[in-house]
Design an enzyme around this catalytic site. Structure first.
Site, PDB file in Angstrom:
ATOM      1  N   SER A   1      -6.874   3.304  -4.440  1.00  0.00           N
ATOM      2  CA  SER A   1      -7.725   4.353  -3.915  1.00  0.00           C
ATOM      3  C   SER A   1      -6.985   5.073  -2.789  1.00  0.00           C
ATOM      4  O   SER A   1      -6.426   4.434  -1.906  1.00  0.00           O
ATOM      5  CB  SER A   1      -8.997   3.704  -3.373  1.00  0.00           C
ATOM      6  OG  SER A   1      -9.986   4.668  -3.219  1.00  0.00           O
TER       7      SER A   1
ATOM      8  N   HIS B   1      -7.679  13.319  -2.956  1.00  0.00           N
ATOM      9  CA  HIS B   1      -8.247  11.987  -3.213  1.00  0.00           C
ATOM     10  C   HIS B   1      -7.872  11.585  -4.629  1.00  0.00           C
ATOM     11  O   HIS B   1      -7.887  12.399  -5.544  1.00  0.00           O
ATOM     12  CB  HIS B   1      -9.769  12.054  -3.076  1.00  0.00           C
ATOM     13  CG  HIS B   1     -10.492  10.958  -3.814  1.00  0.00           C
ATOM     14  ND1 HIS B   1     -11.148  11.176  -5.006  1.00  0.00           N
ATOM     15  CD2 HIS B   1     -10.616   9.639  -3.533  1.00  0.00           C
ATOM     16  CE1 HIS B   1     -11.677  10.029  -5.418  1.00  0.00           C
ATOM     17  NE2 HIS B   1     -11.375   9.085  -4.557  1.00  0.00           N
TER      18      HIS B   1
ATOM     19  N   ASN C   1      -8.261   7.984  -7.321  1.00  0.00           N
ATOM     20  CA  ASN C   1      -8.708   6.614  -7.502  1.00  0.00           C
ATOM     21  C   ASN C   1      -8.544   6.243  -8.967  1.00  0.00           C
ATOM     22  O   ASN C   1      -8.865   7.027  -9.856  1.00  0.00           O
ATOM     23  CB  ASN C   1     -10.192   6.509  -7.081  1.00  0.00           C
ATOM     24  CG  ASN C   1     -10.809   5.161  -7.438  1.00  0.00           C
ATOM     25  OD1 ASN C   1     -11.740   5.107  -8.229  1.00  0.00           O
ATOM     26  ND2 ASN C   1     -10.278   4.097  -6.883  1.00  0.00           N
ATOM     27  N   VAL C   2      -7.978   5.069  -9.207  1.00  0.00           N
ATOM     28  CA  VAL C   2      -7.982   4.474 -10.559  1.00  0.00           C
ATOM     29  C   VAL C   2      -8.488   3.048 -10.403  1.00  0.00           C
ATOM     30  O   VAL C   2      -8.116   2.350  -9.453  1.00  0.00           O
ATOM     31  CB  VAL C   2      -6.584   4.493 -11.221  1.00  0.00           C
ATOM     32  CG1 VAL C   2      -6.268   5.882 -11.756  1.00  0.00           C
ATOM     33  CG2 VAL C   2      -5.471   4.031 -10.277  1.00  0.00           C
ATOM     34  N   ARG C   3      -9.337   2.624 -11.317  1.00  0.00           N
ATOM     35  CA  ARG C   3      -9.962   1.305 -11.142  1.00  0.00           C
ATOM     36  C   ARG C   3     -10.321   0.668 -12.483  1.00  0.00           C
ATOM     37  O   ARG C   3     -10.484   1.353 -13.500  1.00  0.00           O
ATOM     38  CB  ARG C   3     -11.206   1.431 -10.260  1.00  0.00           C
ATOM     39  CG  ARG C   3     -12.261   2.361 -10.809  1.00  0.00           C
ATOM     40  CD  ARG C   3     -13.436   2.547  -9.837  1.00  0.00           C
ATOM     41  NE  ARG C   3     -14.442   3.431 -10.413  1.00  0.00           N
ATOM     42  CZ  ARG C   3     -14.440   4.750 -10.288  1.00  0.00           C
ATOM     43  NH1 ARG C   3     -13.503   5.345  -9.582  1.00  0.00           N
ATOM     44  NH2 ARG C   3     -15.372   5.482 -10.862  1.00  0.00           N
TER      45      ARG C   3
ATOM     46  N   HIS D   1      -5.185  22.004 -11.725  1.00  0.00           N
ATOM     47  CA  HIS D   1      -6.002  21.738 -12.913  1.00  0.00           C
ATOM     48  C   HIS D   1      -5.159  21.719 -14.186  1.00  0.00           C
ATOM     49  O   HIS D   1      -5.426  20.935 -15.100  1.00  0.00           O
ATOM     50  CB  HIS D   1      -7.142  22.751 -13.016  1.00  0.00           C
ATOM     51  CG  HIS D   1      -8.345  22.349 -12.215  1.00  0.00           C
ATOM     52  ND1 HIS D   1      -9.320  21.524 -12.711  1.00  0.00           N
ATOM     53  CD2 HIS D   1      -8.695  22.617 -10.940  1.00  0.00           C
ATOM     54  CE1 HIS D   1     -10.242  21.308 -11.778  1.00  0.00           C
ATOM     55  NE2 HIS D   1      -9.889  21.977 -10.689  1.00  0.00           N
TER      56      HIS D   1
ATOM     57  N   HIS E   1     -26.711  19.006  -0.098  1.00  0.00           N
ATOM     58  CA  HIS E   1     -27.385  19.549   1.095  1.00  0.00           C
ATOM     59  C   HIS E   1     -26.688  20.797   1.640  1.00  0.00           C
ATOM     60  O   HIS E   1     -27.210  21.455   2.536  1.00  0.00           O
ATOM     61  CB  HIS E   1     -27.488  18.487   2.191  1.00  0.00           C
ATOM     62  CG  HIS E   1     -26.162  18.057   2.750  1.00  0.00           C
ATOM     63  ND1 HIS E   1     -25.246  17.305   2.040  1.00  0.00           N
ATOM     64  CD2 HIS E   1     -25.585  18.282   3.947  1.00  0.00           C
ATOM     65  CE1 HIS E   1     -24.186  17.083   2.789  1.00  0.00           C
ATOM     66  NE2 HIS E   1     -24.357  17.664   3.944  1.00  0.00           N
TER      67      HIS E   1
ATOM     68  N   GLY F   1     -18.219  -4.689   1.643  1.00  0.00           N
ATOM     69  CA  GLY F   1     -16.792  -4.384   1.450  1.00  0.00           C
ATOM     70  C   GLY F   1     -16.089  -4.310   2.798  1.00  0.00           C
ATOM     71  O   GLY F   1     -16.745  -4.285   3.846  1.00  0.00           O
ATOM     72  N   ARG F   2     -14.746  -4.237   2.775  1.00  0.00           N
ATOM     73  CA  ARG F   2     -14.010  -4.189   4.046  1.00  0.00           C
ATOM     74  C   ARG F   2     -14.118  -2.782   4.632  1.00  0.00           C
ATOM     75  O   ARG F   2     -13.506  -1.830   4.136  1.00  0.00           O
ATOM     76  CB  ARG F   2     -12.549  -4.586   3.827  1.00  0.00           C
ATOM     77  CG  ARG F   2     -11.750  -4.635   5.132  1.00  0.00           C
ATOM     78  CD  ARG F   2     -10.339  -5.159   4.915  1.00  0.00           C
ATOM     79  NE  ARG F   2      -9.622  -5.247   6.187  1.00  0.00           N
ATOM     80  CZ  ARG F   2      -8.846  -4.283   6.680  1.00  0.00           C
ATOM     81  NH1 ARG F   2      -8.665  -3.152   6.014  1.00  0.00           N
ATOM     82  NH2 ARG F   2      -8.241  -4.455   7.846  1.00  0.00           N
TER      83      ARG F   2
END
Lengths: 300, 300
Positions: free
Chosen positions: A91, A105, A107-109, A140, A170, A257-258
């Protein structure tokens, strides 16, 4: 309880973290990642790496692999059966020094349950302080090329998913120019585990060349106190998204989580000005006007 | 659909906002509140007032009175029947310039449904950047005196409620030295509507003398860049509490409340440093060590 797949995926993610850190250090030219190793009392742990450098004001690249019995509230939230779980991934959030360089940003999980259920998830999205349409197109286009090599249905679906996910309800604003977002990629008619993993690997490996080029192209662009002030306001929006809407952040904070690893995504500084108004026709106004869902950045 | 009670309560809250703004302007000595009048398309509206002054870096004093049909998701969230509602109140957050002056929050509110169900809620809590035990004692003593005039059970119950409410679970820290928090104060064995309203009025009227004294006593205390840096970090925690845990903020943002009025609570600037560590024995370490629930500030 680890099978070959799990070991291979964890090993891969660790190597990906190493590769990306090396390339980001090179792009920064000065800063070095500092590492915190941490353990999770109930099983597993991670390697949190933070760089405060010349071009990257604050950048985090986290690896974690946590496992153990799934807490009931977590299994409820995820809609999975009780049992043992494994969650692993990389992440990343990078806050650049120069406001003309975008925030990024990635992230791969991978997630697996002891009953055999598994899925991959992840994404990349770009948050320019000032939107440059050519840059958004380049970004893109690169994502689409990776997606298209695996499934022509990926880019349109995952681009829309990112528009919907990286959205500040919001503010009625997207976080930036979006990117791709995907979750619960599992066995399907067209894809097996190897095929899903191959896609996720390519997303992970796209990150460093993509972002180091965005640093390279923009790090020497001129800016003044005006652009810095705007950057601090946009970083405030980044904080709002991550703390109010980001499911991963909320889930992590709510389930023990940490904290420092999760909140590495927050900028070094952020400002809020009550009811801030941009000057009509200004670059700031132009950027705001483009923070919309469903923009076709490639053809725009 | 407004009955006498409603009109009286709304009128009172408007006057309270006026009084508090006047006293805060006087304490600041320089800044003036700027007012935004706003309307809610589905019914009602508000007066948002913001001051950026000499001693108060950013202070908001909001009044609102909104009414209309209750959206289904809201009635579900509140656990009330469908129908028309009225919600009115005054909501305050003050971020001082001098880090030796504490941040403060106050809220008094009234809610009513067309089926006749009603309740009052509210609270005051103090968030010193540097905890001063004498100051915390003075603050809690003042709250206890107001509570005790109405019910000896109020202070212990509402003090505990504040400890539990103004708590950053992900940091295992209270937001500050707490105060009082109460909600759904309705008819009971010992209290009718007049009695509840009388209590809420006294809480509201305590705010200005309490905080203007805290400004007066601390506004000229010396500080350096070190204290300012710590203030920016503690403001970061304030942002974390408001965006991650504060039910009022989340509820407002999620149900189409006026974003700028809700987020007036955010500080002018906030910083985040990865895994920031305080020097053992320093004033910062002392403050951190006191951010605990169940501290008896009055006897401490």
């Amino acid at each position: 309880m680890m099978d070959t797949d799990q070991k291979e995926i964890i090993h891969y993610f660790k190597g990906l973290q190493d590769d990306i850190c090396r390339q980001l250090e090179q792009a920064d030219g000065k800063g070095r990642f500092e590492e915190d190793l941490w353990e999770r009392p109930a099983g597993g742990g991670g390697r949190t790496r933070i760089l405060q450098g010349r071009h990257i004001a604050k950048g985090g690249v986290n690896f974690s692999a946590v496992h153990g019995p799934m807490p009931e509230r977590v299994s409820k939230a995820l809609g999975v059966e009780a049992g043992d779980f494994l969650a692993t991934g990389v992440s990343i959030v990078q806050h650049p020094a120069n406001p003309m360089v975008p925030i990024i940003h990635m992230n791969v999980r991978y997630f697996e349950m002891s009953n055999g259920q598994w899925w991959f998830g992840g994404g990349i999205d770009l948050t320019p302080h000032y939107i440059d349409q050519q840059q958004a197109k380049y970004f893109h286009q690169a994502l689409k090329e990776v997606c298209d090599r695996h499934d022509p249905a990926y880019y349109p679906a995952f681009k829309k998913w990112a528009d919907d996910y990286f959205f500040l309800k919001h503010r009625d604003e997207t976080r930036g120019v979006g990117g791709i977002f995907f979750d619960r990629l599992s066995d399907s008619e067209h894809h097996d585990k190897a095929s899903r993993f191959a896609f996720v690997r390519e997303v992970g490996e796209l990150f460093a060349p993509l972002y180091t080029r965005l640093i390279e192209d923009n790090k020497d662009r001129a800016y003044t106190e005006r652009e810095l002030a705007w950057q601090r306001l946009r970083r405030g929006r980044y904080v709002e998204f991550n703390l109010v809407w980001d499911k991963g952040t909320k889930f992590g904070l709510d389930t023990g989580g940490r904290t420092e690893s999760i909140l590495m995504s927050l900028p070094p500084e952020a400002n809020w000005v009550y009811d801030h108004q941009v000057e009509p026709g200004s670059p700031e106004a132009q950027t705001l006007s483009m923070l919309r869902k469903d923009v076709d950045w490639i053809s725009a």
